[in-house]
Design a protein around this motif. Sequence first.
Motif, PDB file in Angstrom:
ATOM      1  N   PRO A 315      28.780 -33.390  19.136  1.00  0.00           N
ATOM      2  CA  PRO A 315      29.419 -32.197  19.710  1.00  0.00           C
ATOM      3  C   PRO A 315      28.440 -31.297  20.446  1.00  0.00           C
ATOM      4  O   PRO A 315      28.829 -30.569  21.373  1.00  0.00           O
ATOM      5  N   SER A 316      27.163 -31.351  20.064  1.00  0.00           N
ATOM      6  CA  SER A 316      26.166 -30.533  20.764  1.00  0.00           C
ATOM      7  C   SER A 316      25.951 -31.008  22.192  1.00  0.00           C
ATOM      8  O   SER A 316      25.535 -30.234  23.056  1.00  0.00           O
ATOM      9  N   ALA A 317      26.211 -32.297  22.449  1.00  0.00           N
ATOM     10  CA  ALA A 317      26.116 -32.802  23.821  1.00  0.00           C
ATOM     11  C   ALA A 317      27.120 -32.102  24.721  1.00  0.00           C
ATOM     12  O   ALA A 317      26.817 -31.768  25.879  1.00  0.00           O
ATOM     13  N   ALA A 318      28.325 -31.869  24.191  1.00  0.00           N
ATOM     14  CA  ALA A 318      29.329 -31.138  24.973  1.00  0.00           C
ATOM     15  C   ALA A 318      28.883 -29.701  25.216  1.00  0.00           C
ATOM     16  O   ALA A 318      29.040 -29.156  26.327  1.00  0.00           O
ATOM     17  N   GLY A 319      28.303 -29.067  24.196  1.00  0.00           N
ATOM     18  CA  GLY A 319      27.794 -27.704  24.378  1.00  0.00           C
ATOM     19  C   GLY A 319      26.674 -27.651  25.394  1.00  0.00           C
ATOM     20  O   GLY A 319      26.600 -26.719  26.215  1.00  0.00           O
ATOM     21  N   ALA A 320      25.785 -28.629  25.368  1.00  0.00           N
ATOM     22  CA  ALA A 320      24.684 -28.671  26.333  1.00  0.00           C
ATOM     23  C   ALA A 320      25.204 -28.871  27.754  1.00  0.00           C
ATOM     24  O   ALA A 320      24.656 -28.307  28.709  1.00  0.00           O
ATOM     25  N   TRP A 321      26.257 -29.672  27.908  1.00  0.00           N
ATOM     26  CA  TRP A 321      26.839 -29.883  29.238  1.00  0.00           C
ATOM     27  C   TRP A 321      27.406 -28.577  29.793  1.00  0.00           C
ATOM     28  O   TRP A 321      27.232 -28.262  30.972  1.00  0.00           O
ATOM     29  N   VAL A 322      28.070 -27.804  28.954  1.00  0.00           N
ATOM     30  CA  VAL A 322      28.612 -26.509  29.399  1.00  0.00           C
ATOM     31  C   VAL A 322      27.479 -25.568  29.798  1.00  0.00           C
ATOM     32  O   VAL A 322      27.544 -24.888  30.843  1.00  0.00           O
ATOM     33  N   LEU A 323      26.410 -25.522  28.999  1.00  0.00           N
ATOM     34  CA  LEU A 323      25.272 -24.660  29.332  1.00  0.00           C
ATOM     35  C   LEU A 323      24.595 -25.097  30.618  1.00  0.00           C
ATOM     36  O   LEU A 323      24.149 -24.268  31.418  1.00  0.00           O
ATOM     37  N   PHE A 324      24.490 -26.400  30.833  1.00  0.00           N
ATOM     38  CA  PHE A 324      23.924 -26.894  32.082  1.00  0.00           C
ATOM     39  C   PHE A 324      24.787 -26.482  33.266  1.00  0.00           C
ATOM     40  O   PHE A 324      24.273 -26.109  34.332  1.00  0.00           O
ATOM     41  N   TYR A 325      26.084 -26.543  33.104  1.00  0.00           N
ATOM     42  CA  TYR A 325      26.992 -26.135  34.163  1.00  0.00           C
ATOM     43  C   TYR A 325      26.840 -24.644  34.477  1.00  0.00           C
ATOM     44  O   TYR A 325      26.912 -24.227  35.630  1.00  0.00           O
ATOM     45  N   LEU A 326      26.590 -23.827  33.434  1.00  0.00           N
ATOM     46  CA  LEU A 326      26.490 -22.387  33.631  1.00  0.00           C
ATOM     47  C   LEU A 326      25.107 -21.952  34.131  1.00  0.00           C
ATOM     48  O   LEU A 326      25.003 -21.075  34.992  1.00  0.00           O
ATOM     49  N   PHE A 327      24.040 -22.570  33.590  1.00  0.00           N
ATOM     50  CA  PHE A 327      22.703 -22.085  33.876  1.00  0.00           C
ATOM     51  C   PHE A 327      21.816 -23.098  34.591  1.00  0.00           C
ATOM     52  O   PHE A 327      20.743 -22.754  35.082  1.00  0.00           O
ATOM     53  N   GLY A 328      22.245 -24.375  34.628  1.00  0.00           N
ATOM     54  CA  GLY A 328      21.389 -25.395  35.217  1.00  0.00           C
ATOM     55  C   GLY A 328      21.556 -25.524  36.720  1.00  0.00           C
ATOM     56  O   GLY A 328      20.624 -25.529  37.473  1.00  0.00           O
TER      57      GLY A 328
END
Length: 328
Positions: A315-328
């Motif tokens: 589930p952390s992979a999904a959270g990391a994808w959202v953060l990448f979309y927002l800040f990456g």
Amino acid sequence: MAEESDGPAPAPRSGRAQSRRDEFEARAHATADDLRAQFEVRRAQIEATNERIEARAGRNLFAATAIGLGLGALLLLSLMVLKELFMLFAGALVAFTAFELASALRFAGRNVPRLPTVLAAVAAVPVAFYLGADGKWYAALAGIAFVALWRTVELVRPSHRGSAIDFWRDIVGGTLVQVYIPFMAGFAVLLTAQDGGERWVLAFIITVVAADIGAYATGLSFGRHKMAPHISPGKTWEGLAGAVVATQVAGILLTVLLLDRPWWVGVIFGLTMIFTATIGDLTESLIKRDLGIKDISTWLPGHGGFLDRLDSILPSAAGAWVLFYLFG
């Protein structure tokens, strides 16, 4: 004049040399015996310590550390050398994890077909890597449909028939495997395929591992108050506090040094990872409780099964994808 005889002279020197050799060998044997004795004492102390830790924490610390370092080395190699290697690494993990979860469900009475489950799970990895987010969603739906169709066709065999309720429970079990494992793991594969995404994958996995280590060390040392005794009796609020601190430290350092983002993004990163990791950990504990098992499998000494190691990461992979979309 009579000549002096020199025959007996070498004998004393030879005797002294032999005496020195005997003395040296005796000291060497004594030293070796002493080292062996010290080694046995240290080994006994380490084994006793490990047994105490295992009795309290429920896992072999040294075996878990060795397995974790091995998987970490493979992960680092696949991410830093060639992204396609990570796809192969992720595909292997997904295959083993899907197989063991399907097997655990079958052990609990759910007839989840393992062959189509593994095939659909593995196929989702390259689809996510090469076709992106849209392909990932289509692969998930196709995988669910493929496993459900396979289970439906099996009804022609009398040994695979049952009540209608049992049949739909089998369908739900197959869907659970596809959503929980290849769909969630697909976010890490999808993230790796992005420009610079491999650094985000490395950062979120290290942060989740830091959460696990922080919770383990703090809970083992200070854990008194149970967090969710009916779901996971071993988890404590003290362990969660240690995990929060660990994820904040790791999140800020990795965000600044590895991802080249402001420190406050690291705070958000750490909080997101501790939330998703905790949800993933409790979810797997709930599944194991409902199935009546301690570990999903025994393939990884000190960890249980692959899902026991990946429960927080998925589930952390999904959270990391959202953060990448927002800040990456």
